[in-house]
Scaffold this motif. Structure first.
Motif, PDB file in Angstrom:
ATOM      1  N   UNK A  71      88.819  56.465  53.667  1.00 19.41           N
ATOM      2  CA  UNK A  71      88.814  57.447  52.559  1.00 19.41           C
ATOM      3  C   UNK A  71      89.554  58.725  52.950  1.00 19.41           C
ATOM      4  N   UNK A  72      90.796  58.841  52.532  1.00 22.08           N
ATOM      5  CA  UNK A  72      91.619  59.988  52.933  1.00 22.08           C
ATOM      6  C   UNK A  72      91.084  61.291  52.322  1.00 22.08           C
ATOM      7  N   UNK A  73      90.327  61.172  51.216  1.00 17.28           N
ATOM      8  CA  UNK A  73      89.780  62.383  50.578  1.00 17.28           C
ATOM      9  C   UNK A  73      88.826  63.111  51.518  1.00 17.28           C
ATOM     10  N   UNK A  74      88.147  62.358  52.405  1.00 18.20           N
ATOM     11  CA  UNK A  74      87.211  63.003  53.341  1.00 18.20           C
ATOM     12  C   UNK A  74      87.960  63.953  54.274  1.00 18.20           C
ATOM     13  N   UNK A  75      89.146  63.547  54.718  1.00 14.73           N
ATOM     14  CA  UNK A  75      89.924  64.418  55.597  1.00 14.73           C
ATOM     15  C   UNK A  75      90.287  65.723  54.883  1.00 14.73           C
ATOM     16  N   UNK A  76      90.677  65.625  53.599  1.00 10.40           N
ATOM     17  CA  UNK A  76      91.046  66.836  52.860  1.00 10.40           C
ATOM     18  C   UNK A  76      89.826  67.715  52.607  1.00 10.40           C
ATOM     19  N   UNK A  77      88.677  67.093  52.379  1.00  7.46           N
ATOM     20  CA  UNK A  77      87.462  67.889  52.183  1.00  7.46           C
ATOM     21  C   UNK A  77      87.028  68.571  53.471  1.00  7.46           C
ATOM     22  N   UNK A  78      87.201  67.879  54.581  1.00 12.09           N
ATOM     23  CA  UNK A  78      86.744  68.413  55.860  1.00 12.09           C
ATOM     24  C   UNK A  78      87.649  69.523  56.396  1.00 12.09           C
ATOM     25  N   UNK A  79      88.955  69.400  56.180  1.00  8.00           N
ATOM     26  CA  UNK A  79      89.887  70.328  56.828  1.00  8.00           C
ATOM     27  C   UNK A  79      90.653  71.225  55.867  1.00  8.00           C
ATOM     28  N   UNK A  80      90.875  70.785  54.640  1.00 10.48           N
ATOM     29  CA  UNK A  80      91.700  71.565  53.716  1.00 10.48           C
ATOM     30  C   UNK A  80      93.169  71.224  53.880  1.00 10.48           C
ATOM     31  N   UNK A  81      93.925  71.379  52.823  1.00 10.24           N
ATOM     32  CA  UNK A  81      95.316  70.936  52.786  1.00 10.24           C
ATOM     33  C   UNK A  81      96.205  71.677  53.781  1.00 10.24           C
ATOM     34  N   UNK A  82      96.042  72.990  53.880  1.00  8.49           N
ATOM     35  CA  UNK A  82      96.887  73.779  54.795  1.00  8.49           C
ATOM     36  C   UNK A  82      96.721  73.296  56.233  1.00  8.49           C
ATOM     37  N   UNK A  83      95.471  73.115  56.661  1.00  7.69           N
ATOM     38  CA  UNK A  83      95.213  72.646  58.026  1.00  7.69           C
ATOM     39  C   UNK A  83      95.776  71.245  58.256  1.00  7.69           C
ATOM     40  N   UNK A  84      95.677  70.401  57.236  1.00  3.78           N
ATOM     41  CA  UNK A  84      96.156  69.025  57.391  1.00  3.78           C
ATOM     42  C   UNK A  84      97.671  69.005  57.586  1.00  3.78           C
ATOM     43  N   UNK A  85      98.387  69.850  56.842  1.00  3.18           N
ATOM     44  CA  UNK A  85      99.839  69.877  57.012  1.00  3.18           C
ATOM     45  C   UNK A  85     100.225  70.371  58.410  1.00  3.18           C
ATOM     46  N   UNK A  86      99.457  71.305  58.940  1.00  2.00           N
ATOM     47  CA  UNK A  86      99.722  71.765  60.313  1.00  2.00           C
ATOM     48  C   UNK A  86      99.444  70.650  61.316  1.00  2.00           C
ATOM     49  N   UNK A  87      98.330  69.944  61.097  1.00  2.00           N
ATOM     50  CA  UNK A  87      97.982  68.822  61.974  1.00  2.00           C
ATOM     51  C   UNK A  87      99.039  67.720  61.874  1.00  2.00           C
ATOM     52  N   UNK A  88      99.498  67.450  60.668  1.00  2.00           N
ATOM     53  CA  UNK A  88     100.539  66.456  60.418  1.00  2.00           C
ATOM     54  C   UNK A  88     101.820  66.832  61.169  1.00  2.00           C
TER      55      UNK A  88
END
Length: 1301
Positions: A285-302
């Protein structure tokens, strides 16, 4: 089992892990984790041990809070040939923190998590585990737990008794101490909760499926239904063996592009697999990652993942670690993570945090320690992701992903459509208390707050995490009400909210019915939409990548053997086509292993049949984009183009779920003996091995698997099938591809002995040395290729961005080397920490000796000799260079200081020598590093320093060019002629120094000593010096030999030759001169060249600048040589403009330096010049002034010339008049130089040459053999000069000062 069944089964193994009653309670390897965290808490800064942070932490280690060793109790079948059972790995990852015990008062809900076993060859197996609690039936285990509690309570009582004594005897803070004591007693009572006569003891147990593909939702349902079967009062319709047998042998993998339905214990289970032209399978469930970290953080992690930066995930939930890791690697398409990948790091593998290689690992948190208490060996280039606290720590200088803001906007629209806020969900972090008062209706209907896709939170967990609610819970318990189980009314499941949401959506499309529940459909929809957007970004940026792939010119065997030396992608050309904002990211991404592997894969595949699925899908998308794109393929723009493939991808999933393609055999009774298959309610039994050990003799799936669609190819074959090679060659290629990494691809999950750990670290050392060799070689080849271009050979291959990327990559490698085997660290940079310890040690020694000199001092005179220079030698040492960096206020962090120091040392050609000096302090190295550390392996260390020594062969300005705004001290020395000293000189001299980054303005020089030191903003590489005087006093004539300017930080000394007079009535009457500089060349005294000032463009030859220049002492050049020199000068300028803008050197050197345009045209006008009268010098400017008078006189007579000729003559007269009337006191040679520069800037030189060649003054001042009188040669010269017309020439301010044209 027949070979045909291999790899087509849904699951390979079913395993049970838990307490082995026969071996009893054994301490778990997790104690290593506890010690690690405890050491982290106790360590302070430079390794000083602080007192225990919190006495309460000791209470947490009560027996019920400890963990014990778990074992794999059984697995079925015993083994399958294509996937051997890895008992150690399964045991570790099923229950990563071992066994845990609870009593009836604790929350004992089942917990699901998945895991991955990545083998050393990169192949993967997926595991899905459900952990639950069973009552301990063994009296021996209960007695052992009681005994442990007695021992623990006795220890704690001693501590509390000691505390009470202190409390009584202390005269201050009595109330505080006593309250702490009462708190301690309360904690002791709370944890003293196991009484064998009153309490029921429970222990964790785990059931697990090992599968070849990650069908997470299906496997989770299978395990939950099996668990429900043993906990339900009503027994299941069939024995458990029937369901396990069915999932192991009778349920196949769905073929690509198909869906499959099979039966669990209580209901049907649906799974679907993407087609060969879709994105690969992803079921988390990719939505869990967005809920846990937020979009800005995910793009940095990416971005960090794409740049292969070390990534450490941190959470107290194993499934969160797995979900984030799998989600991030899924959106890397079409690239694949090539390095160490352990989403859940078992306690026995904690030493792998020391790995000096790129990794993506997940570390379990105990929920009590915050980030500040966790000290890690690698932090300089680490991305630390605290999942539970919604935070991420990034390495410095992380470039921005291309079109980041537009990408955020596109993804945000999708997330908000699914009710997920782009900033993430609060209830996934510790600040859950804000949502705890919501009623059920609010939670279910509140789309705005993103609660529709939330994780289930039991009331017990909510109470437990909030102090106020915990007090309320305690009050409620006293009234006899139990809050142990969640209250359904207050805990809406995510399924409920998701179903509600999807029903609304489905209502608008009633004729479309899917067989899975709405929650699953919604997860599939969101997954594919997000992944398609990320995939679209890659297809847009790399739409033309095939054009730049360098196909091998020789056979594949040779290509494999020389793979490390081969370039597989034309990076420079690709980057030159990209928009400027993309370059910082792309230049680093093109250097990664994942990109190199992707291109290698492309090279090995020549047609669609050979390509693997990922490459085929990507190339299909790229082809579509190129077809649809109207613009020229190579013309890149930064315009953001939204994803257009979402609808088709979503429709494909819906169609598969609406029409189930295959239904598996239903579970059925097996041939079991009477009495087998019975079990006790609440206990998951050991199953009957005899009925689960072999597959059915006749299996319809085996028959149907004959077509290719039912056969799943072996992992290794799947990796190599696209190569036209035999098996031996394929294996060779795979091994070669693996060895391109950094030595260790993947850790083996086993109970590691000290010898195995030592062997692993030895692999790390070898890998680091190999990486150092490859990196230095790459940087040298690139840099030497760059210098070859300046000499007229080869093609430019290195842009400024690329060079910066390679140096940053070297800094990262040095940090990883200095982090390996680290014991004591101060700050985030291991290298700077070592340097600080060394500096402190040296300063103590200096204080004891009462001297300021250091044994590692290198004097400037040992490094270079400057002709005629009496400038005091520059003392250079490791610690002095450190102080330079420490004095730069703009650099705030330890990582930044370490990188600046590396850049400075490289520019000074002292990196290898400095590091050798640093490591020569063996006592310090032993104090800071473990025995197995790279820096304590003598042979490898020597080879490493030898590789770094090779950098001395090339010239870097990586410090000067990187820190453009810092203040730098410069030392200036004016060297007068030896024959005519400065003793009689009465005027006041001044100087103005110019560089590529700026100029100083007028600086007065003390005429008594002609030497000064000043500080100004970094001038860059120095180009010109303007020197002059005010013509005051009786003897205002000054013969200057040269000027030397030294950068006091980098040590670069620039020599500006002059050899001319400054004064009225002497030489050409100049009071100021522009001097063009060169870096002082080195005179080497030893064979080993530790440090040398880098050479640059040579300064002008002084032959034309002697006192009283006459034609007699000028070199006699023939017309062919003069033509050649003009051609070379023009060629140099043309090459200058064909380089990337950031890589261009100084244009002033090409115009005014030796072999420059001014020198070449001087030779043209000197050729055939008539000898002047005795004792009088005649200059080219004299001829030009006469021509000026002639052209001016024609304006006042009858106009007989054509209009074009008149325009040229007018322009020429305007420029000569402007130069003559300028307020500057430059001489005749200076005026000629200025005229040539202005003519080149305004593209008038070829017109003026034609004009002057037809001027009657030529007959008076030139001999008949002069070049300027030969019309053929003049026409050739004009054609050469016309090539400058296409370039926009910008002159340095110092050249045109005072001329307003």
């Amino acid at each position: 089992m027949t070979a045909n069944t291999a790899g087509c089964r849904f699951a390979d193994y079913f395993a049970i892990s838990g307490l082995d009653v026969e071996t009893g309670l054994e301490p778990d390897e997790l104690s290593a984790l506890c010690q690690f965290l405890q050491a982290s808490k106790g360590r302070d800064g430079a390794g000083r041990v602080s007192s225990s942070a919190d006495e309460g932490e000791n209470y947490e280690q009560s027996p019920l809070r400890r963990t014990f060793k778990s074992k794999v109790l059984a697995h079925y079948p015993e083994n399958v040939e294509w996937n051997p059972f890895d008992q150690d790995a399964v045991g570790m990852l099923c229950m990563p923190k071992g066994l845990s015990f609870k009593t009836q008062s604790d929350n004992r809900g089942p917990q699901f998590h998945s895991f991955i076993i990545t083998r050393e060859d990169g192949s993967r197996t997926y595991g899905f585990a459900l952990t639950f609690y069973e009552e301990v039936a063994s009296k021996q285990i209960c007695s052992a737990m009681q005994t442990l509690y007695h021992m623990h309570n006795a220890d704690q009582y001693d501590i509390l008794h000691t505390s009470s004594t202190i409390c009584i005897n202390s005269s201050e803070n009595i109330s505080d101490n006593c309250s702490d004591l009462s708190t301690g007693v309360t904690k002791l009572q709370r944890f003293n909760s196991y009484d064998i006569s009153k309490d029921t003891l429970y222990v964790s147990k785990c059931i697990c499926l090992i599968a070849p593909l990650p069908f997470m939702h299906a496997c989770k349902k299978v395990l939950e239904q099996l668990h429900q079967a043993v906990t339900s009062p009503k027994p299941p319709p069939l024995p458990l063996e029937s369901y396990v047998y069915n999932i192991l042998y009778e349920v196949p993998l769905p073929p690509a592009g198909r869906s499959l339905k099979f039966l669990g214990v209580y209901g049907p289970i649906i799974c679907q697999r993407p087609g060969t032209n879709e994105l690969p399978l992803f079921d988390f469930p990719i939505h869990e990652m967005f809920e846990l970290l937020g979009l800005e953080n995910i793009l940095q992690l990416f971005t960090c993942a794409l740049l292969e930066i070390q990534i450490l995930l941190y959470s107290q939930h194993y499934q969160r670690l797995m979900t984030v890791a799998e989600s991030i690697t899924a959106i890397l398409f079409p690239c694949q993570w090539q390095h160490v990948y352990v989403p859940i790091l078992p306690a026995s593998l904690l030493h792998f945090l020391d790995a000096p290689v790129p990794y993506l690992m997940g570390l379990h948190s105990n929920g009590q320690d915050d980030r500040s208490k966790l000290e890690l060996p690698h932090e300089a280039n680490l991305c630390f992701v605290d999942i539970d606290n919604h935070s991420i720590e990034l390495p410095e200088d992380l470039p921005q992903f291309p079109n980041k803001l537009a990408l955020i906007q596109e993804i945000s629209e999708i997330l908000m459509a699914f009710g997920i806020p782009p900033e993430g969900n609060l209830h996934c972090s510790k600040s859950t208390s804000k949502l705890k008062d919501f009623k059920e209706s609010n939670v279910v209907c509140d789309k705005k707050n993103g609660n529709v896709a939330g994780l289930a939170l039991s009331t017990y967990e909510l109470l437990k995490e909030n102090e106020t609610m915990a007090r309320l819970q305690a009050l409620v318990k006293r009234t006899g009400v139990s809050l142990e189980k969640p209250i359904p009314a207050l805990t809406p499941s995510p399924a409920a909210s998701l179903k509600l949401e999807v029903r609304v959506e489905a209502g608008s499309n009633k004729d479309f019915k899917v067989h899975c529940d709405e929650e699953e459909l919604k997860i599939h929809q969101l997954n594919i939409k997000i992944r398609e957007i990320f995939a679209n970004r890659f297809t847009q940026v790399f739409a033309d990548y095939e054009v730049f792939v360098i196909q091998p010119s020789h056979d594949k065997e040779s290509w494999f053997n020389n793979r490390e030396q081969m370039q597989n992608f034309d990076k420079a050309s690709f980057l030159s086509d990209q928009p400027e904002p993309y370059l910082p990211f792309l230049s680093r991404f093109l250097e990664t292993q994942m990109f190199a592997s992707f291109i290698d894969n492309k090279i090995m595949c020549h047609d669609d049949d050979e390509k693997d699925q990922i490459l085929r899908v990507f190339d299909t998308r790229v082809d579509k984009i190129r077809t649809l794109n109207v613009r020229t393929p190579t013309l890149r723009t930064s315009m953001y183009q939204k994803c257009t493939t979402i609808y088709a991808a979503e429709k494909a999933i819906k169609l598969r779920l609406a029409k189930i393609d295959h239904t598996a055999v239903h579970p059925h009774l097996l041939d079991m003996k009477i009495g087998q298959g019975k079990y006790e309610c609440g206990f998951f039994p050991k199953l009957q091995p005899d009925v689960l050990s072999s597959s059915p003799a006749c299996n319809k799936w085996v028959k149907r698997s004959a077509p290719a669609q039912w056969r799943r190819k072996d992992r290794q074959k799947q990796h190599t099938e696209h190569l036209h090679l035999d098996n031996d060659q394929r294996e060779k290629y795979i091994q070669e591809a693996r060895s391109l990494g950094t030595g260790v691809r993947q850790p083996k999950l086993s109970n590691l002995s000290p010898s195995v750990i030592a062997h692993t670290n030895w692999k790390f050392v070898e890998g680091l040395l190999k990486e150092c060799r490859n990196k230095t070689k790459r940087m040298l080849v690139e840099k030497m290729g760059r210098e070859a271009v300046e000499l007229g050979h080869g093609e430019v291959t290195l842009t400024g961005v690329e060079e910066n990327t390679l140096i940053a990559s070297l800094c990262d490698l040095l940090e990883r080397i200095w982090s390996h085997g680290l014991l004591v660290k101060q700050g985030k940079s291991a290298l700077w920490s070592h340097l600080l310890h060394y500096q402190e040690s040296k300063e103590k020694n200096e204080a004891l000796l009462g001297t300021t000199s250091s044994p590692g001092l290198i004097h400037d005179q040992d490094r270079r000799k400057i002709d005629s220079s009496c400038m005091p030698p520059l003392k250079i040492s490791l610690t002095r260079d450190m102080r330079h960096i420490q004095n730069i206020g703009e650099i705030k962090t330890d990582v930044g200081k370490a990188r600046a120091w590396v850049r400075l040392s490289m520019e000074k050609k002292l990196l290898s020598r400095h590091l050798k000096q640093l490591l020569s302090d063996h006592e310090l190295t032993k104090k800071l590093y473990k025995r197995y550390a790279f820096l304590r392996c003598d042979d490898e260390k020597e080879q490493f320093l030898y590789h770094l020594l090779s950098f001395n062969a090339v010239d870097y300005f990586c410090f000067t060019n990187a820190f453009t705004t810092i203040m730098i001290p410069y030392h200036v020395l004016v060297i007068p002629s030896k024959k005519l000293g400065v003793s009689m000189f009465t005027a006041n001299p001044w100087i103005c120094i110019s560089g590529e980054l700026g100029e100083t303005g007028i600086l007065q020089i003390p005429k008594s000593i002609l030497e000064m030191t000043f500080e100004c903003q970094n001038l860059g590489k120095l180009t010109t010096v303007l020197i002059g005087h005010d013509n005051s006093g009786l003897y205002a004539k000054w013969l200057v030999d040269s000027v030397v300017v030294r950068n006091e930080i980098t040590g670069h000394a620039y020599r500006f030759p002059c050899g001319r007079w400054l004064g009225k009535g002497v030489d050409d009457g100049s009071l100021e001169r522009i001097l063009v500089g060169e870096l002082a060349s080195a005179t080497l005294e030893t064979d080993e060249r530790h440090c040398r000032t880098p050479p640059m463009q040579q300064s002008p030859s002084m032959i034309r600048r002697f006192v009283n220049i006459t034609p007699a002492n000028r070199p006699k050049l023939n017309t062919g040589q003069i033509q050649e020199s003009v051609g070379e000068a023009i060629n140099g300028i043309v090459k200058h403009f064909h380089k990337p803008e950031k890589e261009r050197g100084s244009l002033t050197l090409l115009l005014c330096g030796e072999n420059g345009l001014v020198t070449a045209l001087e030779q043209v006008f000197h050729h055939g010049f008539k000898s002047p009268r005795l004792f009088k010098s005649v200059f080219i400017w004299d001829f030009l002034e006469k021509a000026f008078v002639y052209f001016e006189s024609l304006e006042h007579t009858e106009q007989t010339q054509e209009e074009n000729w008149q325009t040229r003559a007018k322009k020429f007269c305007t420029f000569v008049a402007a130069i003559n009337t300028a307020p500057r006191n430059i001489g005749k040679d200076g005026k000629f130089q200025l005229l040539v520069c202005l003519g080149a800037r305004d593209h008038l030189l070829h017109n003026w040459i034609a004009l002057l060649a037809d001027c009657p003054i030529i007959a008076q001042m030139y001999e008949d053999t002069a070049l300027i009188k030969d019309h053929t040669l003049v026409n050739s010269l004009i054609r050469v000069l016309q090539t400058l017309q296409e370039f926009n020439i910008t002159l340095e301010t110092s050249l045109v000062k005072g001329i307003d044209m």
